[in-house]
Design a protein around this motif. Structure first.
Motif, PDB file in Angstrom:
ATOM      1  N   TRP A   1      31.372  35.268  43.730  1.00 45.19           N
ATOM      2  CA  TRP A   1      32.233  34.851  44.761  1.00 45.19           C
ATOM      3  C   TRP A   1      31.845  33.314  44.715  1.00 45.19           C
ATOM      4  N   ASP A   2      32.830  32.648  44.372  1.00 45.17           N
ATOM      5  CA  ASP A   2      32.651  31.073  44.313  1.00 45.17           C
ATOM      6  C   ASP A   2      33.312  30.631  45.551  1.00 45.17           C
ATOM      7  N   ARG A   3      32.362  30.282  46.687  1.00 45.57           N
ATOM      8  CA  ARG A   3      33.049  29.744  47.914  1.00 45.57           C
ATOM      9  C   ARG A   3      33.682  28.643  48.031  1.00 45.57           C
ATOM     10  N   ALA A   4      32.970  27.574  47.088  1.00 47.67           N
ATOM     11  CA  ALA A   4      33.801  26.155  46.848  1.00 47.67           C
ATOM     12  C   ALA A   4      35.003  26.188  46.364  1.00 47.67           C
ATOM     13  N   ALA A   5      35.138  27.123  45.263  1.00 49.09           N
ATOM     14  CA  ALA A   5      36.547  27.294  44.685  1.00 49.09           C
ATOM     15  C   ALA A   5      37.404  28.147  45.210  1.00 49.09           C
ATOM     16  N   ASP A   6      37.002  29.084  46.216  1.00 45.60           N
ATOM     17  CA  ASP A   6      37.769  29.913  46.684  1.00 45.60           C
ATOM     18  C   ASP A   6      38.255  31.103  45.899  1.00 45.60           C
ATOM     19  N   GLU A   7      37.342  31.479  45.052  1.00 41.62           N
ATOM     20  CA  GLU A   7      37.533  32.090  43.752  1.00 41.62           C
ATOM     21  C   GLU A   7      36.658  33.348  43.512  1.00 41.62           C
ATOM     22  N   VAL A   8      37.287  34.593  43.225  1.00 42.84           N
ATOM     23  CA  VAL A   8      36.644  35.769  43.121  1.00 42.84           C
ATOM     24  C   VAL A   8      36.664  35.940  41.493  1.00 42.84           C
ATOM     25  N   SER A   9      35.616  36.568  40.987  1.00 42.93           N
ATOM     26  CA  SER A   9      35.658  37.254  39.561  1.00 42.93           C
ATOM     27  C   SER A   9      34.658  38.343  39.352  1.00 42.93           C
ATOM     28  N   ARG A  10      34.829  39.079  38.263  1.00 43.51           N
ATOM     29  CA  ARG A  10      34.157  40.295  38.194  1.00 43.51           C
ATOM     30  C   ARG A  10      32.668  40.038  38.126  1.00 43.51           C
ATOM     31  N   GLY A  11      31.755  40.653  38.956  1.00 43.39           N
ATOM     32  CA  GLY A  11      30.339  40.570  38.606  1.00 43.39           C
ATOM     33  C   GLY A  11      29.589  41.208  37.622  1.00 43.39           C
ATOM     34  N   GLN A  12      28.347  41.039  37.571  1.00 43.94           N
ATOM     35  CA  GLN A  12      27.633  41.366  36.504  1.00 43.94           C
ATOM     36  C   GLN A  12      27.461  42.876  36.453  1.00 43.94           C
ATOM     37  N   ARG A  13      27.738  43.684  37.440  1.00 44.67           N
ATOM     38  CA  ARG A  13      27.748  44.874  37.550  1.00 44.67           C
ATOM     39  C   ARG A  13      29.124  45.720  37.578  1.00 44.67           C
ATOM     40  N   PHE A  14      30.293  45.065  37.425  1.00 48.63           N
ATOM     41  CA  PHE A  14      31.691  45.415  37.432  1.00 48.63           C
ATOM     42  C   PHE A  14      31.843  46.682  36.291  1.00 48.63           C
ATOM     43  N   ASP A  15      31.163  46.585  35.321  1.00 45.20           N
ATOM     44  CA  ASP A  15      31.288  47.695  34.281  1.00 45.20           C
ATOM     45  C   ASP A  15      30.703  48.762  34.807  1.00 45.20           C
ATOM     46  N   GLU A  16      29.805  48.933  36.042  1.00 42.79           N
ATOM     47  CA  GLU A  16      29.416  50.018  36.653  1.00 42.79           C
ATOM     48  C   GLU A  16      30.365  50.978  37.358  1.00 42.79           C
ATOM     49  N   ILE A  17      31.288  50.195  38.122  1.00 47.81           N
ATOM     50  CA  ILE A  17      32.381  50.669  38.857  1.00 47.81           C
ATOM     51  C   ILE A  17      33.647  50.670  38.193  1.00 47.81           C
ATOM     52  N   GLU A  18      34.018  50.203  37.107  1.00 41.83           N
ATOM     53  CA  GLU A  18      35.175  50.147  36.229  1.00 41.83           C
ATOM     54  C   GLU A  18      35.500  51.598  36.024  1.00 41.83           C
ATOM     55  N   PRO A  19      34.623  52.523  35.433  1.00 38.69           N
ATOM     56  CA  PRO A  19      34.979  53.762  35.134  1.00 38.69           C
ATOM     57  C   PRO A  19      35.464  54.485  36.200  1.00 38.69           C
ATOM     58  N   MET A  20      34.985  54.389  37.366  1.00 38.46           N
ATOM     59  CA  MET A  20      35.501  54.870  38.764  1.00 38.46           C
ATOM     60  C   MET A  20      36.963  54.423  38.935  1.00 38.46           C
ATOM     61  N   LEU A  21      37.101  53.263  38.947  1.00 35.99           N
ATOM     62  CA  LEU A  21      38.584  52.811  39.057  1.00 35.99           C
ATOM     63  C   LEU A  21      39.318  53.260  38.151  1.00 35.99           C
ATOM     64  N   GLU A  22      39.085  53.325  36.846  1.00 46.49           N
ATOM     65  CA  GLU A  22      40.191  54.113  35.834  1.00 46.49           C
ATOM     66  C   GLU A  22      40.153  55.502  36.106  1.00 46.49           C
ATOM     67  N   LEU A  23      39.226  56.030  36.587  1.00 44.65           N
ATOM     68  CA  LEU A  23      39.402  57.605  36.904  1.00 44.65           C
ATOM     69  C   LEU A  23      40.470  57.598  38.098  1.00 44.65           C
ATOM     70  N   LEU A  24      40.236  56.929  39.104  1.00 45.90           N
ATOM     71  CA  LEU A  24      41.184  57.002  40.211  1.00 45.90           C
ATOM     72  C   LEU A  24      42.470  56.638  39.684  1.00 45.90           C
ATOM     73  N   GLU A  25      42.700  55.785  38.860  1.00 47.80           N
ATOM     74  CA  GLU A  25      44.188  55.155  38.222  1.00 47.80           C
ATOM     75  C   GLU A  25      44.689  56.327  37.378  1.00 47.80           C
ATOM     76  N   ASN A  26      43.811  56.683  36.552  1.00 51.64           N
ATOM     77  CA  ASN A  26      44.425  57.514  35.647  1.00 51.64           C
ATOM     78  C   ASN A  26      44.592  59.051  36.042  1.00 51.64           C
ATOM     79  N   HIS A  27      44.054  59.463  37.288  1.00 53.01           N
ATOM     80  CA  HIS A  27      44.341  60.931  37.661  1.00 53.01           C
ATOM     81  C   HIS A  27      44.738  60.817  39.140  1.00 53.01           C
ATOM     82  N   ALA A  28      45.387  59.866  39.734  1.00 52.05           N
ATOM     83  CA  ALA A  28      45.983  59.779  40.955  1.00 52.05           C
ATOM     84  C   ALA A  28      47.099  60.789  41.273  1.00 52.05           C
TER      85      ALA A  28
END
Length: 111
Positions: free
Chosen positions: A74-101
């Motif tokens: 979270w870049d507060r100065a730019a009011d911008e959010v990007s993927r963090g260093q652990r995003f790859d840890e949560i991405e499989p769960m996001l894909e699981l939810l998306e693909n099997h909803a």
């Protein structure tokens, strides 16, 4: 009779994943970042009445929490959010939810 419990249930990393996915707004932020990163904070705000309280919750709860879990940067100065260093840890769960909803039971979970 012994029940086999998958090792993933005991993994402390799953606590982080479920903490991140605990609220609708956090799930929305993570799904939006999965699609496109970085994003402006305004992308996460509703375009309706009550947006001020939502923005306060976003800035004082959701974004700091996701940043502390390292799922976002979270870049507060730019009011911008990007993927963090652990995003790859949560991405499989996001894909699981998306693909099997569509496989979840109707009206699940109960409201």
């Amino acid at each position: 009779m012994e029940t086999s419990i998958p090792d993933v249930i005991w993994d402390t990393g799953m606590d982080r994943v479920f903490e991140a996915l605990f609220t609708r707004r956090r799930r929305m932020i993570l799904f939006m970042l999965k699609q496109d990163s970085p994003r402006q904070i305004v992308d996460f705000l509703p375009r309706s009445v009550g947006a001020q309280s939502t923005e306060t919750e976003l800035r004082h709860d959701d974004l700091p929490r996701l940043a502390s879990l390292a799922y976002i940067n979270w870049d507060r100065a730019a009011d911008e959010v990007s993927r963090g260093q652990r995003f790859d840890e949560i991405e499989p769960m996001l894909e699981l939810l998306e693909n099997h909803a569509d496989e979840l039971p109707d009206n699940w979970p109960q409201r």
